[in-house]
Write a protein that holds these residues in place. Structure first.
Motif, PDB file in Angstrom:
ATOM      1  N   LEU A   1      81.781  38.711  61.681  1.00 58.63           N
ATOM      2  CA  LEU A   1      81.301  39.294  62.944  1.00 58.63           C
ATOM      3  C   LEU A   1      80.783  38.199  63.874  1.00 58.63           C
ATOM      4  O   LEU A   1      81.119  38.127  65.056  1.00 58.63           O
ATOM      5  N   GLU A   2      79.978  37.339  63.273  1.00 59.58           N
ATOM      6  CA  GLU A   2      79.351  36.278  64.077  1.00 59.58           C
ATOM      7  C   GLU A   2      80.397  35.392  64.731  1.00 59.58           C
ATOM      8  O   GLU A   2      80.315  35.074  65.915  1.00 59.58           O
ATOM      9  N   SER A   3      81.395  35.023  63.939  1.00 62.02           N
ATOM     10  CA  SER A   3      82.402  34.139  64.540  1.00 62.02           C
ATOM     11  C   SER A   3      83.254  34.888  65.546  1.00 62.02           C
ATOM     12  O   SER A   3      83.716  34.308  66.530  1.00 62.02           O
ATOM     13  N   ALA A   4      83.444  36.203  65.333  1.00 62.42           N
ATOM     14  CA  ALA A   4      84.233  36.980  66.300  1.00 62.42           C
ATOM     15  C   ALA A   4      83.484  37.145  67.615  1.00 62.42           C
ATOM     16  O   ALA A   4      84.085  37.209  68.685  1.00 62.42           O
ATOM     17  N   TRP A   5      82.172  37.212  67.536  1.00 66.54           N
ATOM     18  CA  TRP A   5      81.381  37.447  68.752  1.00 66.54           C
ATOM     19  C   TRP A   5      81.102  36.171  69.559  1.00 66.54           C
ATOM     20  O   TRP A   5      80.604  36.219  70.669  1.00 66.54           O
ATOM     21  N   ARG A   6      81.351  35.073  68.900  1.00 69.01           N
ATOM     22  CA  ARG A   6      80.981  33.810  69.552  1.00 69.01           C
ATOM     23  C   ARG A   6      81.797  33.616  70.838  1.00 69.01           C
ATOM     24  O   ARG A   6      83.007  33.734  70.837  1.00 69.01           O
ATOM     25  N   ALA A   7      81.083  33.348  71.944  1.00 68.70           N
ATOM     26  CA  ALA A   7      81.762  33.094  73.239  1.00 68.70           C
ATOM     27  C   ALA A   7      80.952  32.034  73.969  1.00 68.70           C
ATOM     28  O   ALA A   7      79.732  31.974  73.821  1.00 68.70           O
ATOM     29  N   PRO A   8      81.614  31.184  74.737  1.00 69.99           N
ATOM     30  CA  PRO A   8      80.884  30.101  75.410  1.00 69.99           C
ATOM     31  C   PRO A   8      79.904  30.636  76.437  1.00 69.99           C
ATOM     32  O   PRO A   8      80.213  31.585  77.175  1.00 69.99           O
ATOM     33  N   GLY A   9      78.724  30.039  76.433  1.00 68.49           N
ATOM     34  CA  GLY A   9      77.700  30.428  77.419  1.00 68.49           C
ATOM     35  C   GLY A   9      77.048  31.751  77.091  1.00 68.49           C
ATOM     36  O   GLY A   9      76.345  32.308  77.931  1.00 68.49           O
ATOM     37  N   GLU A  10      77.321  32.245  75.926  1.00 68.14           N
ATOM     38  CA  GLU A  10      76.737  33.528  75.563  1.00 68.14           C
ATOM     39  C   GLU A  10      76.164  33.442  74.151  1.00 68.14           C
ATOM     40  O   GLU A  10      76.579  32.606  73.363  1.00 68.14           O
ATOM     41  N   ALA A  11      75.248  34.344  73.885  1.00 66.80           N
ATOM     42  CA  ALA A  11      74.766  34.470  72.513  1.00 66.80           C
ATOM     43  C   ALA A  11      74.681  35.964  72.220  1.00 66.80           C
ATOM     44  O   ALA A  11      74.326  36.747  73.102  1.00 66.80           O
ATOM     45  N   ALA A  12      75.069  36.326  71.023  1.00 69.76           N
ATOM     46  CA  ALA A  12      74.947  37.729  70.621  1.00 69.76           C
ATOM     47  C   ALA A  12      74.112  37.752  69.357  1.00 69.76           C
ATOM     48  O   ALA A  12      74.317  36.939  68.453  1.00 69.76           O
TER      49      ALA A  12
END
Ligand code: ADP
Length: 627
Positions: free
Chosen positions: A192-203
């Motif tokens: 999940l964590e790696s799928a949610w990872r996006a630049p300039g963002e944190a989930a």
């Protein structure tokens, strides 16, 4: 009127500056609002997505413990005594291993009522759950107490974080049956964590304790989003939920609100370590349990858009200012041009006026001059008339003088003639013819002398313009000498004549003779009563100017000083009446001037008078005509 264009007034600049500031503020605000709105929209999408993925990813594991709890072999194992169930344990282990493999979870295990793991999918792994006691874990306690448990935690054996779902295992199929154990499944959230990872963002997902259990930023994991009380810390330690770690607080600060679902906070910068950045934070309750999903969106893009808007407004404003300055300069240039044209026109008008004025002045001056000229001409005419009158009066005076002289000159002989005639008649009546004849002879002489007088007058009146020819000076002198021969002899006058025989002058023969006769007569008159009686006539030249100088000098008393200045004027004489009219030298002057010659008189140092004539020399053989 000359217009003056000043620069922009201070209030103009102030207004422009105010406008600029207002525009910049509005633009920056607007850009911010729009960017944050867009960011919020992105956040909403992200939350939707994460929420859905949480639900689907984790939801599918939620039912696994319930299914395992219904498995007969599991119930049997939990009901059997420990020592009598090695085969049963092996069967359950195999079953759990198969389930774990089939659903793709991290691990599946069965826990007895004491909290000891008696069977696990990883029973044959080096790090196996079997034998560990999880009675302190909330998911176990919750499952025992409420039938189900759910919990994020770090595996005490494995040290791997995961989500635990637990279900109570009942002795029978009904819910009221005795709880004999718990079935649990552990799910990894790495995917999940790696799928949610996006630049300039944190989930992140925050659990009920306020601790971050899922995080795209690994460092933030198992840090707290809110301050932990001492009791909470104790509970956490007791449950070994986070494998005994001390849960630190995430260094963040809530710095502003956007709307009910979003706020601003400064968090450790995701891109640059050791720094903080501002994020738009949006939160939503997770589909399961008491968790909260949060997304952090970097506001650096919004800042950039603000800067772009600011630059845009500034650029626009600068362009406007430049254009305004340009327009102003243009207006000023046009105004200056107009002013220059006006000035030129005015100068032109002035020039024209001046020209008109000057012309008028000139015309006036001209007219005045014309008037003055006319006046002068009139004055001149008047003068000339006066002069003529004067001349006329002078002439009348001369004529008067002359008439008086003549009357006197002629009266005496006439009276004498009358007496002589009367006496002659008496002598004839007495037959004294001899006396009568004597009287008549005297009358004759008197008439002769009267004839001389009238002759002189005639000569004065004669026109001086004659034909000039080369005349011998010596001949003219000889003629005069002949005329006065008896007088010279009688008076014992020594006559010195030194005239070169070749001396010839421009003259008229008889007039030249008259001139010399006049001058010689005067000289003889002058020496008559003198002790020495000498008359010298001489001539010299021609000189380089072509002049022949003739002079006649006598040893007489000289010209009386009062006479000298008026010598050549008519009727100037010192001689007694009957002996001279005072016309001799006047006639001489006119004749000499008629020759183009000059006559002058002077007294000599030794007393006598000298008359000099400068003739124009003439070649004797060549006769020329002159005026
Ligand atoms: P007139 O002989 O009739 O007087 P002139 O014109 O010949 O007239 O002379 C004018 C005067 O000039 C004379 O009266 C005399 O006084 C003076 N004069 C002329 N010639 C001589 C001379 N050679 N010596 C002195 N006086 C002279």
């Amino acid at each position: 009127m000359q217009k003056r264009y000043k620069g922009i007034a201070w209030w103009g600049w102030a207004a422009a500056a105010g406008l600029y500031v207002a525009a910049a503020v509005v633009a920056v605000e607007f850009a911010w609002d729009r960017a944050i709105d867009a960011l919020a929209e992105v956040g909403t999408h992200r939350l939707d997505l994460y929420s859905a993925s949480l639900k689907s990813e984790l939801g599918r594991f939620e039912t696994v413990p319930a299914l395992v709890a219904r498995q007969d072999s599991v119930r049997a194992l939990l009901s059997a005594s420990p020592e009598g169930a090695p085969r049963l344990t092996q069967a359950v282990n195999a079953y759990l291993e198969a389930v774990n493999r089939d659903v793709g979870s991290g691990a599946v295990d069965v826990i007895n009522a004491d909290g000891s793991v008696i069977a696990a999918s990883n029973w044959d792994q080096p790090v196996s759950f079997v034998g560990t006691n999880v009675s302190y874990r909330p998911y176990f306690q919750d499952a025992l107490a409420q039938g189900r448990g759910r919990f994020f935690g770090i595996g005490t054996n494995t040290g791997v974080p995961g989500l635990y779902f637990a279900n109570a295992v009942h002795q029978g199929d009904t819910a009221g049956d005795k709880v004999i154990g718990v079935a649990a499944v552990k799910v990894s959230v790495d995917a999940l964590e790696s799928a949610w990872r996006a630049p300039g963002e944190a989930a992140i997902v925050v659990d009920g304790n306020g601790v971050i259990v899922i995080s795209t930023e690994p460092a933030w994991k198992f840090t707290a989003m809110r301050a932990m009380t001492a009791g909470q810390q104790r509970d956490i330690q007791a449950s070994r939920q986070y494998a005994g770690r001390v849960v630190d607080a995430l260094p963040f600060r809530r710095v502003g609100e956007w709307n009910e679902t979003a706020w601003f906070g400064t968090f450790p910068d995701l891109r640059r370590a050791g720094r903080t950045a501002r994020y738009l934070v949006m939160a939503r309750p997770a589909p399961q349990g008491h968790d909260t999903i949060m997304v952090l969106l970097d506001t650096v893009g919004a800042r950039r858009q603000q800067r772009v808007a600011f630059a845009f407004v500034t650029g626009g404003f600068l362009i406007a200012v430049l254009y305004a300055l340009y327009a102003l300069q243009r207006r000023r240039t046009i105004a200056e041009k107009l002013n220059a044209q006006q000035a030129l026109r005015r100068a032109n008008d002035q020039l024209e006026t001046t020209v008109v004025q000057r012309t008028a002045a000139l015309t006036e001056a001209n007219e005045r001059m014309q008037r003055e000229i006319a006046e002068r001409e009139r004055t001149e005419q008047r003068l000339r008339a006066t002069q003529q009158e004067v001349v006329h009066a002078g002439k009348l005076a001369v004529i008067g003088q002359m008439a008086a002289g003549l009357t006197h000159e002629l009266n005496q002989p006439l009276v004498a003639i009358r007496t002589l005639c009367d006496n002659a008649r008496t002598f004839l009546e007495r037959d004294q013819s001899a006396q009568a004849i004597s009287n008549l002879e005297r009358v004759g002489r008197l008439v002769d002398s009267m004839a001389v007088l009238t002759g002189e007058l005639k000569a004065f009146a004669r026109k001086p313009e004659v034909e000039r020819v080369a005349v011998s000076l010596a001949e003219a002198v000889a003629h005069a000498r002949l005329i006065y021969e008896s007088r010279i002899r009688d008076n014992a006058v020594r006559l010195d004549v030194r005239i070169p025989p070749a001396a010839t002058v421009y003259a008229e023969s008889s007039q030249l003779q008259q001139v010399i006769v006049n001058l010689l007569g005067n000289a003889l008159d002058a020496v008559r009563d003198a002790s020495t009686r000498v008359v010298t006539m001489e001539a010299a030249g021609p000189d380089p100017h072509g002049r022949v100088r003739f002079s006649i000098t006598d040893s007489g008393p000289g010209v009386a000083p009062e006479v000298l200045a008026h010598l050549f004027e008519p009727f100037v004489t010192t001689k007694p009446r009957g002996q001279g009219l005072g016309l001799g030298l006047a006639i001489t002057l006119r004749i000499v001037e008629g020759f183009g010659a000059r006559i002058s008189a002077a007294n000599c140092d030794d007393g006598g008078a000298r008359f000099t004539i400068e003739f124009m020399a003439a070649e004797p053989q060549r006769a020329e005509h002159g005026r």
